[in-house]
Design a protein around this motif. Structure first.
Motif: not given
Length: 680
Positions: A145-171
């Motif tokens: 069975v072919k799956p439905e159209t692929t969807e993505v939900e990006p992080n709507k907030g402001t992400l800082s590049v000064m963070e030392d850890l990986a941050q949630e980007i999108a689902t």
């Protein structure tokens, strides 16, 4: 009582059991039976399915059974039937809740009209052939069975590049597929190899959900450590799914960008308008200064001016724009911009400055005078100018003589002076020169134009062999290369006096190069000269003189009239005159043909006149011949016999007259065929 269907099924089962026993007891049975099947069958949901089970080494008469294996491994019977040759007998169905139920065709194949997700099982075919034995084989059915159209939900907030850890980007979501799809992530079109283990640089977390329909949905979350370079990056995800016969498909999500927070590292400060070299602008210009830092989000900008080594704040905003309207000389100086970014590194240069020079359009050198006399001041001014040009300095002090000194400024442009007034009048064919002078530092460049067309460079404009085409407006323009927008102009109008110049426009005949009587013609005369010539015509009806299209000092007049023979003979003249002389042009029309209608009337009039004249002559002739009215009527009197004299004539008529009128005796005897006896 049991239902009829149950009784019928029991009877069919009894018959199959009896057949099995009989086949097992039959002497001389053949060798062991074998089954040929396709072990793996792959279809897309909704496609028809046929599972083939072909026995070999069996009698023409055997029993076939189809079983379904559930997830625990237990077998559930679907169909049992007795096959004899090409006929199927005693078929028993066990639908196991499928709709529509399974079917068996004439060759013993298991048929499903439309593949469903629940049909993805192992199927067992059992053949019982009596003495030949019993054989069975297992088939696996896979439903894609072919799956439905692929969807993505990006992080709507402001992400800082000064963070030392990986941050949630999108689902990323891929829903309702079979088998479970795979999700991959991309940055600027490049595949991101992300592990499933948590780390500081990046990883993915995936989760699979089995839906009530039996389909599978996959969720994948991307975690990534961001850099400043990611501010313009484009991200997306893709779902990869399987299809029958080893084929694969891919469904990409829409791309998205992230909102990042990163500190300012560099600042740019420049003058957007007007764009000139070396920072010079004109007095009265509107100046726009722009400041941009490379941080995000946009920081606060502070604009200031340096005065006596102190910052005078002019404006603070988030746009990075400062507008100075109608600048004047006193606004020349050093301007600066500072980015207020408190997250920036300590060694980041957050301030920039530029020099703004405002050049005035008036006299750029000014003098302050104390006790020196006017003559002493005038003696020192050339010395100051030479010193400014040689040293390139903004101010020079002259040798003192009491409380007196001179101060001068560069990029000064005085008003232009011409050696002639606003108008210059010259005779046709003469020559002259016009001088243009200007004071400025550095020395301005001079250019001459006539009606916006360049005609020369330098302070002197040479005018030689003047013609009427030389007339027009001449402009002297002074400019400075260091301040392209700083310029002054002065103009004069050249008037050329002389006897008029005349040109005529003649209308050609309509047909075959010949004018016809009554044709309408439009004559146009144009003339130029100074004073403006007067145009006159030899015929009445000429229009007043007006400026001709195209300029060049021409005036024109037109005359509309009808062509006549008199005009063809005398012509029509146009004359242009002014105090210096006059000139004339005569329009000629050549041969003028009469109109076709008039010629026809003339011919008809001549014909009618000739006819009337002939009638009068005939009437007179009859009266002379008979002497009475009605002499021409035939048969009123008979013709006289031959040899007799006509008594109707008077005796005074001479014989020759009588013979002439009667046409002779012989003519009369012939019945008037040779004379006028019976005719008028």
């Amino acid at each position: 009582m049991e239902p009829p269907d149950a009784l019928a099924g029991a009877r069919r089962a009894s018959r199959l059991l009896l057949l099995t026993l009989l086949l097992g007891a039959r002497p001389g049975a053949e060798a062991e039976v074998h089954i040929s099947v396709t072990p793996l069958v792959e279809v897309m949901r909704g496609d028809p399915v046929t599972l083939d089970c072909t026995p070999s080494g069996a009698q023409d008469h055997y029993v076939m059974e189809w079983f379904l294996t559930d997830r625990s491994g237990a077998r559930l019977i679907l169909i049992s039937a007795e096959l004899q040759g090409s006929k199927v007998q005693g078929m028993v169905y066990h639908s196991q809740g499928r709709s529509p139920p399974h079917q068996l065709d004439s060759q013993g194949r298991l048929v499903m009209a439309e593949a469903q997700v629940g049909d993805e099982r192992d199927y067992v075919c059992v053949v019982k052939a009596g003495a030949a034995g019993t054989a069975e084989a297992t088939l696996r059915l896979r439903v894609f069975v072919k799956p439905e159209t692929t969807e993505v939900e990006p992080n709507k907030g402001t992400l800082s590049v000064m963070e030392d850890l990986a941050q949630e980007i999108a689902t990323c979501f891929s829903r309702n597929g079979n088998p479970v799809p795979q999700i991959t992530w991309y940055r600027n079109g490049q595949h991101l190899e992300m592990p499933a283990e948590v780390n500081s640089e990046g990883y993915t977390v995936s989760r699979t959900i089995r839906e009530a329909s039996g389909l599978h949905s996959l969720f994948s979350v991307l975690y990534l450590r961001l850099r400043k370079a990611d501010r313009d990056a484009s991200f997306h995800c893709a779902a990869h799914y399987s299809q029958p016969r080893g084929r694969h498909g891919r469904l990409d999500s829409p791309p998205f960008r992230l909102t990042l927070h990163y500190p300012t590292e560099n600042v740019q400060f420049w003058r957007a308008s007007p764009s000139t070299t070396e920072g010079w602008v004109r007095e009265g210009d509107t100046v726009q200064l722009l400041c941009r830092g490379d941080g995000s989000p946009n920081p606060e900008y502070t604009f200031f001016r340096l005065q006596d080594q102190q910052e005078k704040v002019l404006n603070t905003n988030l746009d990075g724009n400062l507008t100075l309207e109608g600048v004047h000389r006193g606004q020349s100086g050093t301007y600066g911009c500072r980015v207020e970014d408190y997250d920036a590194a300590e060694d980041a240069e957050l301030s920039q400055t530029l020099e703004l020079h405002v050049a005035s359009g008036g006299r750029e050198a000014f003098l302050r005078r104390g006790c020196l006399s006017k003559d002493a001041k005038n003696e020192k001014e050339p010395e100051i100018r030479r010193a400014l040009q040689a040293e390139g300095t903004a101010s020079v002090k002259a040798p003192r003589q009491g409380p007196f000194w001179h101060t001068a400024r560069e990029h000064d442009l005085d008003p232009l002076e011409l050696s002639v007034g606003e108008e210059l009048s010259l005779l046709l064919g003469s020559s002259a020169g016009v001088n243009c002078s200007v004071q400025g530092l550095p020395t301005p460049a001079l250019r001459w134009t006539k009606d916006s067309v360049p005609v020369g460079d330098g302070p002197t404009l040479s005018l030689s062999s003047i013609t009427f085409d030389s007339a027009g407006t001449y402009v002297c323009e002074a400019s400075m290369s260091t301040v392209p927008l700083l310029s002054r102009t002065q103009s004069f109008k050249l008037l050329v006096q002389g006897s008029p110049e005349l040109k005529a426009e003649e209308t050609q005949p309509k047909a075959e190069g010949i004018w016809q009587e009554g044709d309408e013609v439009k004559l146009i005369c144009s003339a130029r000269g100074y004073p403006v010539p007067k145009l006159s015509w030899s015929q009445l009806g000429g229009s007043p003189a007006e400026l001709a299209p195209g300029g060049q000092g021409w005036v024109s007049s037109s005359l509309i009239l009808k062509v006549t023979s008199a005009l063809s003979r005398d012509g029509v003249s146009c004359e242009a005159s002014n105090p210096h002389g006059n000139v004339r042009h005569v329009f000629h029309f050549g041969t003028v043909a009469p109109q076709t209608a008039q010629a026809g009337v003339a011919v008809m009039a001549v014909a009618i006149s000739v006819g009337i004249l002939l009638l009068v002559i005939a009437a007179f002739y009859c009266m002379r011949r008979k002497g009475l009215p009605g002499c021409c009527r035939q048969g009123e009197k008979g013709a006289p016999p031959p040899g007799e004299t006509d008594l109707s004539h008077s005796g005074s008529e001479r014989p020759e007259q009588a013979g002439l009128l009667t046409g002779g005796a012989s003519g009369g005897a012939r019945g008037g065929s040779g004379g006028f006896g019976d005719e008028c």
